[in-house]
Design a protein around this motif. Structure first.
Motif: not given
Ligand SMILES: Nc1ncnc2c1ncn2[C@@H]1O[C@H](COP(=O)(O)OP(=O)(O)OP(=O)(O)O)[C@@H](O)[C@H]1O
Ligand SMILES: [Mg+2]
Length: 506
Positions: A345-352
């Motif tokens: 899925e698409n997600f934000s690495l910065a947030e993770l």
């Protein structure tokens, strides 16, 4: 289209028929040549046999040489008589060495002055079977069947009467075919037989090779299924071949390779399984027996409250380690067995990265380690399995904090690349020896052996990280210097839409 559909000259049946026809053609031509040759020989033998006594009769009719002088008149008369009866006969008078003394041909006919006497002697002494061929005095080359008789002059040999029988050369096959009705008939017969042979050969070979064709077809179907099941399979059919034997032997070779690969894989899996069981039982035994020891101590009535608390703490610590070990082993075995497929899925690495760092901030504070995350508004969108990548971050940050002494720092950073985002985890910890670096991703490998770190280690964290990244098609790299720190780096693919946008922009 089915690659085994028989096509002219390419499948086994057609090739066999072709070979058969070629053989038949060669045999047919050889048969014709042999027939022509034996016909010629037979004709010569019969002619020589029938005219055997011709020369003798002529010699007996009149003396042809008297006191060394040739009786030309008698010679002409006799020869004219003979040639009237049989016009293809030519009569020559030779001296004992083979020189032509006189003949009955027109005076301007070119004549060989001398002929070989050897065949004449064979004829007279009967040392060779008929047909015996002698030189033809009329032509420079060529041999003919003949009849010969010695000419005597007062009881002495004065010469030979040499009669050439039949006026033509041995015929070549093409001349014979042109001239002979029988040979023409034979040739047509041969053509019909050849046609019949081709048709019957095709039918017979088709019947005989049909089981082989069926087997090749089954093998082909099996390969197609196999390739569908395993797109990366090495079981490749031979492109473009329709010869069943070539096809079968290549399919057999491919299957043999595949079976060998699978056998090796099975053996390797079996070895890993046995290794795992022995490692697991060893790893479980230590905390379990230790726990058992402390629990026994707790049952003693004489222990103080303080001792009770200490024993309970130690027992809990072992219990936590045991839980952690079982959890990691279970996770790794699932990854190894291929039972985990990444849910991309698409997600934000910065947030993770922020979230995970948050979880470890207390542990970092306790060791006074600065845990820094990228200070940016960018999201660094990637396409990956968020839960699995979180596990990767946890393991790497856990390692970085564990192997970094107090007052150190751990820096997490993100960098955009053409089609990926690169993640880097840099610490200022104890670092690794060069010889340890290639092994740290192996399960149960602990570089700092009997030190304090080993107490909490299972040696499975990086093996899990490596497998998870492999499932994402990514490779983790490590750079480390002893007592200076360690850097782990790996890329993750850009989020789908981002990728599209950057491709469009390019
Ligand atoms: N940041 C690091 N600095 C120095 N050494 C490291 C670092 N990360 C890993 N190592 C070395 O690599 C080994 C393997 O790491 P791995 O995470 O697989 O196991 P572990 O940390 O020992 O145990 P666990 O399974 O609990 O994570 C460690 O034992 C350690 O020796
Ligand atoms: Mg670890």
């Amino acid at each position: 289209m089915n690659r085994l559909v028989p096509s002219m000259f390419s499948n086994l049946c057609a090739r066999l028929a072709l070979a058969f026809v070629a053989l038949f053609l060669v045999l047919g031509v050889a048969f014709l040549v042999l027939t022509n040759w034996s016909n010629n020989r037979y004709y010569q033998e019969v002619t020589q046999n029938l005219n055997q006594s011709l020369a003798m009769y002529i010699v007996q009719r009149a003396p042809l040489i008297q006191r060394g002088i040739v009786n030309k008149t008698a010679m002409t008369e006799l020869a004219t008589l003979v040639m009237t009866v049989n016009p293809i006969v030519e009569v020559y008078l030779l001296d004992p060495s083979g020189k032509v003394l006189t003949h009955t041909l027109p005076p301007d006919t070119p004549i060989r002055p001398e002929i070989s006497i050897q065949p004449l002697q064979h004829w007279l002494n009967k040392t060779q079977p008929f047909p015996i061929l002698g030189d033809n005095p009329r032509a420079n080359q060529g041999e003919r069947v003949f009849s010969v008789w010695p000419v005597m002059d007062n009881e002495n040999l004065a010469g030979y009467l040499y009669v050439i029988l039949g006026g033509q050369n041995v015929q070549s096959l093409s001349d014979s075919l042109r001239g002979s009705y029988i040979l023409k008939q034979s040739l047509s017969g041969l053509a019909v037989i050849l046609l019949f042979a081709i048709i019957s050969a095709l039918l017979i070979f088709a019947v005989l090779t049909s089981p082989l064709r069926k087997l090749a077809q089954q093998m082909n179907d099996f390969q197609q299924q196999e390739l569908n099941l395993h797109p990366s399979s090495t079981l490749e059919p031979v492109a473009g071949t329709r010869d069943e034997i070539v096809y079968l032997s290549s399919a057999f070779a491919a299957m043999r390779t595949r079976i060998r690969e699978q056998m090796e894989k099975l053996q390797e899996t079996d070895r890993l399984r046995r290794e795992l069981i022995s490692n697991v039982s060893h790893d479980l035994r230590t905390p379990l027996s230790s726990m058992q020891g402390y629990l026994e101590m707790l049952t003693r009535p004489s222990i103080t409250q303080e001792e009770r608390q200490t024993y309970m703490d130690i027992a809990f610590k072992h219990c936590r380690r045991l839980t952690q070990l079982v959890k990691e082993l279970f996770e790794l075995s699932k990854l190894d067995a291929g039972r985990i497929t990444p849910q991309l899925e698409n997600f934000s690495l910065a947030e993770l990265l922020q979230d995970v760092a948050q979880k470890y901030s207390l542990a970092a504070q306790q060791k006074n380690i600065t845990l820094s995350t990228p200070q940016t508004n960018q999201l660094y969108m990637v396409n990956a399995d968020i839960a699995l990548i979180e596990r990767v971050f946890e393991n790497l940050i856990d390692n970085a904090l564990r192997y970094t002494p107090e007052n150190g720092s751990v820096e997490l950073s993100l960098t955009h690349q053409s089609s990926s985002v690169e993640i880097a985890i840099q610490d200022t910890g104890i670092g690794l020896e060069d010889e340890d670096i290639p092994h740290i991703f192996e399960r149960y490998y602990c570089a700092q052996k009997p030190t304090e770190y080993h107490q909490q280690s299972t040696g499975l964290g990086l093996a899990i990280v490596k497998r998870i990244l492999e499932l994402h098609g990514s490779v983790i790299r490590v750079e480390s210097k002893r007592r200076q720190g360690t850097l782990f780096k790996f890329p993750l693919p850009l989020a789908r839409t981002n990728k599209l946008q950057s491709e469009q922009a390019a």
